[in-house]
Design a protein around this motif. Structure first.
Motif, PDB file in Angstrom:
ATOM      1  N   GLY A 186       5.110 -23.183  12.353  1.00 28.37           N
ATOM      2  CA  GLY A 186       6.279 -22.418  11.948  1.00 28.37           C
ATOM      3  C   GLY A 186       6.108 -20.915  12.051  1.00 28.37           C
ATOM      4  O   GLY A 186       7.054 -20.167  11.771  1.00 28.37           O
ATOM      5  N   VAL A 187       4.930 -20.461  12.469  1.00 26.21           N
ATOM      6  CA  VAL A 187       4.691 -19.023  12.603  1.00 26.21           C
ATOM      7  C   VAL A 187       4.805 -18.640  14.077  1.00 26.21           C
ATOM      8  O   VAL A 187       3.873 -18.847  14.862  1.00 26.21           O
ATOM      9  CB  VAL A 187       3.310 -18.619  12.052  1.00 26.21           C
ATOM     10  N   TYR A 202      -5.212 -14.281   8.279  1.00 28.05           N
ATOM     11  CA  TYR A 202      -5.833 -15.609   8.240  1.00 28.05           C
ATOM     12  C   TYR A 202      -5.256 -16.388   7.060  1.00 28.05           C
ATOM     13  O   TYR A 202      -4.616 -15.823   6.168  1.00 28.05           O
ATOM     14  CB  TYR A 202      -7.353 -15.487   8.100  1.00 28.05           C
ATOM     15  N   GLY A 203      -5.513 -17.698   7.053  1.00 29.79           N
ATOM     16  CA  GLY A 203      -4.988 -18.536   5.991  1.00 29.79           C
ATOM     17  C   GLY A 203      -5.349 -18.045   4.603  1.00 29.79           C
ATOM     18  O   GLY A 203      -4.536 -18.099   3.678  1.00 29.79           O
ATOM     19  N   ARG A 204      -6.569 -17.539   4.458  1.00 27.18           N
ATOM     20  CA  ARG A 204      -7.002 -17.086   3.129  1.00 27.18           C
ATOM     21  C   ARG A 204      -6.155 -15.929   2.608  1.00 27.18           C
ATOM     22  O   ARG A 204      -6.033 -15.731   1.386  1.00 27.18           O
ATOM     23  CB  ARG A 204      -8.472 -16.672   3.178  1.00 27.18           C
ATOM     24  N   ALA A 223       7.824 -21.137   1.056  1.00 32.48           N
ATOM     25  CA  ALA A 223       7.276 -22.207   0.210  1.00 32.48           C
ATOM     26  C   ALA A 223       6.369 -23.116   1.022  1.00 32.48           C
ATOM     27  O   ALA A 223       5.320 -23.563   0.535  1.00 32.48           O
ATOM     28  CB  ALA A 223       8.419 -23.014  -0.408  1.00 32.48           C
ATOM     29  N   PHE A 224       6.765 -23.372   2.265  1.00 33.06           N
ATOM     30  CA  PHE A 224       5.949 -24.212   3.144  1.00 33.06           C
ATOM     31  C   PHE A 224       4.622 -23.529   3.460  1.00 33.06           C
ATOM     32  O   PHE A 224       3.552 -24.139   3.393  1.00 33.06           O
ATOM     33  CB  PHE A 224       6.720 -24.508   4.431  1.00 33.06           C
ATOM     34  N   PHE A 225       4.665 -22.222   3.787  1.00 36.28           N
ATOM     35  CA  PHE A 225       3.433 -21.477   4.071  1.00 36.28           C
ATOM     36  C   PHE A 225       2.510 -21.485   2.850  1.00 36.28           C
ATOM     37  O   PHE A 225       1.282 -21.606   2.984  1.00 36.28           O
ATOM     38  CB  PHE A 225       3.750 -20.038   4.474  1.00 36.28           C
ATOM     39  N   HIS A 226       3.104 -21.325   1.667  1.00 36.05           N
ATOM     40  CA  HIS A 226       2.324 -21.339   0.426  1.00 36.05           C
ATOM     41  C   HIS A 226       1.541 -22.634   0.306  1.00 36.05           C
ATOM     42  O   HIS A 226       0.347 -22.638  -0.022  1.00 36.05           O
ATOM     43  CB  HIS A 226       3.268 -21.171  -0.769  1.00 36.05           C
TER      44      HIS A 226
END
Length: 359
Positions: A186-187, A202-204, A223-226
């Protein structure tokens, strides 16, 4: 429970180009481009790994591809052949699970949770599927195995081509922490640029923000990314998805700016879309117009109706209004497309139009 979910993502390697190389041995080992043409018109639909070594990728302009690899071989897409091979592959998948969610002709999710007790057993099944695809169809594929869809898809891309990657639950966090944000589902380019502006690389980095903040920045996707940054993705494998849209588009041999010619082309496209609606016995509430300018900038415009539409005149009425919000007719364009979404089954009788060939 998450620990008892075993999701596979199977992705064929350079599918269109690989089918061409399989059917035509003389193409083997050569930089092959499916789509576009060596005169520099059109765009690359797919390319072989030999072509990718030169920096060629799908959606790249053919003109740019020729500059990167002047000796590349161009072939026309054979959509019916790709569908035929895809059916063979999906039939193999059906031997292992009734829960299959195709994403396109060349990739799908499989939920094999019901007949596997360990991640190791799921990985063995993935390897067996890859072997059967190779020996029965003649093509290689890459597979990812994990406890949710997002991680399975990430995994399938890690050892391409012809690879298998497993991400168990106890290794997910360390991988996600170091995963470049552009690899997150989604990015796209625009979202990636916005994330970088927020210091998210990065994800962190997502972990520094709570859900409310991410929703404020990115809407519902926040919310999905979270969740996925924390390894949480409870989306099921949806095996009975209906078609979400019907559409068609065309790329011109030369760029145009004549508004009468543009309208004529749009009406031809609208006729094809109407035929698609008729074939599916459905209507649609959302019409989307796609315009690509001569410099490859692409814009889309949409309108949504309160009741479904299904006739060429209704489609054209909306399309004309959308066209007025673009620069078509003022600057040259190279592509037009119409698609209808939010499909609704209907028993309405749609008048039969001329049977025009789909591209």
């Amino acid at each position: 429970m998450t620990e008892n979910r075993y999701i596979l993502h199977i992705d064929m390697d350079a599918f269109f180009a690989s089918v061409e190389q399989m059917d035509n041995p003389k193409y083997g080992g050569r930089p092959l481009i499916v789509g576009g043409n060596p005169e520099g018109r059109g765009v690359v639909a797919a390319c072989s790994y030999e072509a990718r070594k030169f920096g060629i990728r799908s959606a790249l302009s053919a003109a740019r591809a020729v500059k990167l690899c002047p000796h590349a071989l161009f072939v026309r897409p054979r959509k019916e052949r790709y569908k035929e091979v895809s059916i063979q592959i999906m039939e193999i998948f059906k031997r292992y699970s009734p829960f299959i969610e195709p994403l396109s002709l060349d990739e799908a999710f499989l939920d094999i949770s019901s007949n596997h007790e360990t991640m190791e057993a799921a990985a063995e099944t993935a390897e067996e599927i890859r072997s059967r695809v190779f020996h029965e169809v003649g093509l290689t594929c890459s597979a990812g195995v994990s406890y949710n869809k997002f991680l399975a898809k990430v995994a399938s891309d890690m050892k391409k081509p012809d690879g298998l990657t497993v991400i168990p639950i106890d290794e997910a966090r360390s991988l996600l922490d170091t995963l470049p944000i552009g690899k997150f589902f989604g990015v796209g380019r625009v979202t990636e640029k916005k994330m970088h502006s927020l210091g998210i690389h990065y994800g962190r980095d997502i972990l520094r923000f709570d859900k409310a903040q991410l929703i404020r920045f990115f809407g519902k996707a926040g919310a999905f990314f979270h969740d996925i940054a924390r390894g949480v993705d409870n989306r099921p494998v949806e095996s009975q998805k209906g078609r979400k849209s019907i559409g068609t588009e065309t790329t011109f041999h030369s760029d145009i700016d004549d508004i009468d010619e543009i309208e004529k082309i749009l009406r031809d496209l609208a006729l094809k879309v109407e035929q698609g609606l008729q074939n599916k016995s459905c209507g649609a509430t959302t019409v989307t117009l796609k315009v690509r300018y001569h410099n490859f900038t692409t814009v889309t415009r949409s309108c949504t109706h309160s009741i479904p539409i299904n006739s060429v005149d209704e489609i054209m009425k909306c399309t004309r209004q959308l066209l007025e919000t673009t620069d078509a007719g003022k600057v040259k364009i190279r592509l037009l497309g119409i698609s209808l979404s939010n499909l609704t089954n209907t028993s309405l009788k749609i008048p039969v139009q001329l049977d025009l060939p789909f591209f």
